[in-house]
Motif scaffolding. Structure first.
Motif, PDB file in Angstrom:
ATOM      1  N   GLN A 324       0.378  -1.113  -0.034  1.00 33.70           N
ATOM      2  CA  GLN A 324       0.004  -0.287   0.225  1.00 33.70           C
ATOM      3  C   GLN A 324       0.916   1.378  -0.271  1.00 33.70           C
ATOM      4  O   GLN A 324       1.680   1.863   0.978  1.00 33.70           O
ATOM      5  N   PHE A 325       1.543   1.904  -1.674  1.00 31.69           N
ATOM      6  CA  PHE A 325       2.428   3.005  -1.102  1.00 31.69           C
ATOM      7  C   PHE A 325       1.197   4.078  -1.701  1.00 31.69           C
ATOM      8  O   PHE A 325       1.707   4.927  -3.058  1.00 31.69           O
ATOM      9  N   LEU A 326       0.297   3.541  -3.184  1.00 27.87           N
ATOM     10  CA  LEU A 326      -0.879   4.383  -3.844  1.00 27.87           C
ATOM     11  C   LEU A 326      -0.934   6.619  -3.592  1.00 27.87           C
ATOM     12  O   LEU A 326      -1.222   6.700  -4.915  1.00 27.87           O
ATOM     13  N   SER A 327      -0.950   6.524  -2.289  1.00 32.01           N
ATOM     14  CA  SER A 327      -1.043   7.694  -1.860  1.00 32.01           C
ATOM     15  C   SER A 327      -0.718   7.269  -0.349  1.00 32.01           C
ATOM     16  O   SER A 327      -0.542   6.705   0.476  1.00 32.01           O
ATOM     17  N   ALA A 328      -0.973   8.071   0.265  1.00 27.81           N
ATOM     18  CA  ALA A 328      -0.870   9.475   1.179  1.00 27.81           C
ATOM     19  C   ALA A 328      -1.608   8.444   2.930  1.00 27.81           C
ATOM     20  O   ALA A 328      -1.268   8.343   3.562  1.00 27.81           O
ATOM     21  N   GLY A 329      -3.185   8.106   1.675  1.00 27.46           N
ATOM     22  CA  GLY A 329      -4.471   7.573   2.424  1.00 27.46           C
ATOM     23  C   GLY A 329      -3.507   6.190   2.506  1.00 27.46           C
ATOM     24  O   GLY A 329      -4.231   5.096   3.529  1.00 27.46           O
ATOM     25  N   ALA A 330      -2.583   5.309   2.341  1.00 28.75           N
ATOM     26  CA  ALA A 330      -1.826   3.864   2.145  1.00 28.75           C
ATOM     27  C   ALA A 330      -1.237   3.475   2.758  1.00 28.75           C
ATOM     28  O   ALA A 330      -0.469   4.365   3.638  1.00 28.75           O
ATOM     29  N   ASN A 331      -1.531   2.718   4.436  1.00 28.85           N
ATOM     30  CA  ASN A 331      -0.265   2.459   5.365  1.00 28.85           C
ATOM     31  C   ASN A 331       0.252   2.334   5.582  1.00 28.85           C
ATOM     32  O   ASN A 331       1.200   2.278   6.550  1.00 28.85           O
ATOM     33  N   ASP A 332       1.958   2.012   4.199  1.00 23.78           N
ATOM     34  CA  ASP A 332       2.960   1.746   3.955  1.00 23.78           C
ATOM     35  C   ASP A 332       3.684   2.568   3.661  1.00 23.78           C
ATOM     36  O   ASP A 332       4.800   3.120   3.610  1.00 23.78           O
ATOM     37  N   PHE A 333       2.583   3.375   3.192  1.00 26.43           N
ATOM     38  CA  PHE A 333       3.385   4.882   2.686  1.00 26.43           C
ATOM     39  C   PHE A 333       4.321   5.571   3.870  1.00 26.43           C
ATOM     40  O   PHE A 333       5.416   5.568   3.221  1.00 26.43           O
ATOM     41  N   LYS A 334       3.623   5.414   4.937  1.00 24.21           N
ATOM     42  CA  LYS A 334       4.857   6.493   5.469  1.00 24.21           C
ATOM     43  C   LYS A 334       5.855   6.152   6.100  1.00 24.21           C
ATOM     44  O   LYS A 334       6.673   6.447   6.653  1.00 24.21           O
ATOM     45  N   ALA A 335       6.467   4.363   5.767  1.00 25.26           N
ATOM     46  CA  ALA A 335       7.424   3.796   6.466  1.00 25.26           C
ATOM     47  C   ALA A 335       8.618   4.321   6.117  1.00 25.26           C
ATOM     48  O   ALA A 335       9.719   4.448   5.710  1.00 25.26           O
ATOM     49  N   ARG A 336       8.148   5.490   3.702  1.00 24.58           N
ATOM     50  CA  ARG A 336       9.659   5.682   3.375  1.00 24.58           C
ATOM     51  C   ARG A 336       9.828   6.662   4.592  1.00 24.58           C
ATOM     52  O   ARG A 336      10.902   7.031   3.931  1.00 24.58           O
ATOM     53  N   LEU A 337       9.222   7.379   5.360  1.00 23.84           N
ATOM     54  CA  LEU A 337      10.556   8.398   6.352  1.00 23.84           C
ATOM     55  C   LEU A 337      10.598   7.805   7.201  1.00 23.84           C
ATOM     56  O   LEU A 337      12.008   8.180   7.854  1.00 23.84           O
ATOM     57  N   ALA A 338      10.529   6.138   7.271  1.00 27.32           N
ATOM     58  CA  ALA A 338      11.603   5.561   8.717  1.00 27.32           C
ATOM     59  C   ALA A 338      13.188   4.653   7.668  1.00 27.32           C
ATOM     60  O   ALA A 338      13.637   4.390   8.551  1.00 27.32           O
ATOM     61  N   CYS A 339      12.923   4.156   6.642  1.00 25.42           N
ATOM     62  CA  CYS A 339      13.524   2.931   6.137  1.00 25.42           C
ATOM     63  C   CYS A 339      13.574   3.433   3.826  1.00 25.42           C
ATOM     64  O   CYS A 339      12.515   3.753   3.753  1.00 25.42           O
ATOM     65  N   CYS A 340      14.372   2.858   3.657  1.00 27.54           N
ATOM     66  CA  CYS A 340      14.057   1.657   1.715  1.00 27.54           C
ATOM     67  C   CYS A 340      13.105   1.050   2.230  1.00 27.54           C
ATOM     68  O   CYS A 340      12.379   0.207   3.173  1.00 27.54           O
ATOM     69  N   THR A 341      12.541   1.599   1.277  1.00 28.02           N
ATOM     70  CA  THR A 341      11.188  -0.049   0.573  1.00 28.02           C
ATOM     71  C   THR A 341      10.905  -0.208  -0.769  1.00 28.02           C
ATOM     72  O   THR A 341      11.643  -0.079  -1.199  1.00 28.02           O
TER      73      THR A 341
END
Length: 365
Positions: A324-341
């Motif tokens: 779930q990276f398709l939009s800011a509402g997807a819950n994996d999206f925020k992981a981009r702030l913490a690490c590589c994805t």
């Protein structure tokens, strides 16, 4: 023709590589210079490592025959997989992959399912643990007891125990539940093979504001926002309130439309953000495929908590795998702030990605 096309694609990838390298350099520049990539794509985020896109394209071209196609241009999925491979290459070439975190549904198993003994990702994860990589299962499922997490991940937990009689893999895997609210560590002698980790061993300083009062205040706003959406949109669902989450879900066998789910997410997120409660602590409102939930915190905090538990692993040595990276509402999206994805679209792609990690890292399965 295919050779010429491959050379042209590789030149383009090399140009983008240089843009990414410049962006990384300018991001570290204390004078606040703006990179060329930032000027071209103002919404571009952080890059924790360089990306060898030219090599990654050659690798994926051998699998997908992109340069041999005459009528179909490189697709979104082609580019997504090239980016995944480039990220893996960057991590394993420098022996920098110390932690891999995974989403659950659609990443390790099909939506609504659980990890079964025959699932092919299990042997790959165990192989990675044996070569020293720590594993984090960062799931939106928010349970306070080990039993429920074991039900979801039994295939993996039981397989680790069966293959590790000397207990060398003990505490090398954690389950982070509720996005970032409950942590359990793999302990083969514990009931359900999971032992709850004391908060002091993983909670981040930023989480000190997540008091009982603040959490309840935010969930009260979220629940009312969800109930308003149910009434306005006539959604046939039930409301579920937990200690650190609240959400809506339909009866078994009923499917909600994507438009209704997305409308609910955007409405709820806006109402919470505008409230005092939403400004005190972070939250995640997301479309789970056939439900909508609001969790305290998000996966960036979940990943960072795993990094802290394992001794302070850096963002540039961590890979989060999710769908779930398709939009800011997807819950994996925020992981981009913490690490590589790595953005995958199915459990099958997760298996392929883990095979790439082993292959490109020069390890024997």
């Amino acid at each position: 023709m295919a050779s010429n096309a491959l050379n042209r694609y590789c030149q383009i990838m090399q140009d983008i590589e240089e843009l990414v390298n410049d962006h990384i350099l300018q991001s570290r520049n204390e004078q606040g210079s703006i990179s060329k990539l930032k000027l071209l794509v103002p919404s571009v985020g952080l890059f924790f490592t360089p990306l060898p896109l030219q090599d990654a394209f050659r690798y994926q071209d051998a699998q997908r025959r992109i340069s041999s196609r005459r009528f179909v241009a490189p697709s979104f999925n082609d580019i997504r997989l090239v980016l995944n491979t480039a990220q893996v290459m960057s991590l394993v070439r420098n022996s920098r992959l110390e932690l891999v975190t995974f989403d659950g549904d659609v990443t390790l198993y099909d939506d609504g399912e659980v990890l079964k003994p025959e699932d092919p990702c299990i042997e790959r994860i165990i192989t990675m643990m044996r070569i020293g990589t720590r594993i984090g299962l960062v799931t939106a499922a928010g349970y306070t007891e080990a039993k429920e997490y074991h039900r979801r991940f039994a295939g993996l937990l039981d397989a680790i125990a069966a293959s590790d009689h000397s207990h060398k893999l003990e505490h090398k895997l954690v389950v982070m539940g509720g996005e970032s609210n409950f942590m359990f560590t793999y302990t083969p002698t514990a009931p359900y093979k999971l032992e709850q980790v004391p908060d002091a061993d993983w909670r981040l300083p930023e989480m000190e504001t997540w008091t009982h009062e603040n959490v309840n205040a935010l969930l009260d706003v979220a629940e009312q926002a969800l109930r308003d959406c149910i009434k306005t949109l006539a959604i046939p669902v039930s409301v579920l309130r937990k200690s650190h989450a609240v959400g809506i879900y339909p009866e078994k066998g009923t499917r909600l439309s994507r438009e209704i789910l997305e409308e609910t997410v955007l409405n709820v997120r806006q109402l919470i953000s505008a409230s005092l409660a939403g400004q005190r602590i972070p939250f995640c409102a997301f479309n789970g495929g056939n439900d909508v939930f609001v969790d305290i915190g998000d996966k960036s905090y979940g990943v960072m908590a795993c990094q802290r538990y394992f001794g302070g692993i850096e963002a540039a040595k961590t890979l989060h795998v999710g769908d779930q990276f398709l939009s800011a509402g997807a819950n994996d999206f925020k992981a981009r702030l913490a690490c590589c994805t790595a953005w995958i679209a199915s459990p099958k792609e997760t298996v392929q990605l883990l095979d790439e990690v082993v292959e490109l890292g020069g390890h024997t399965p």
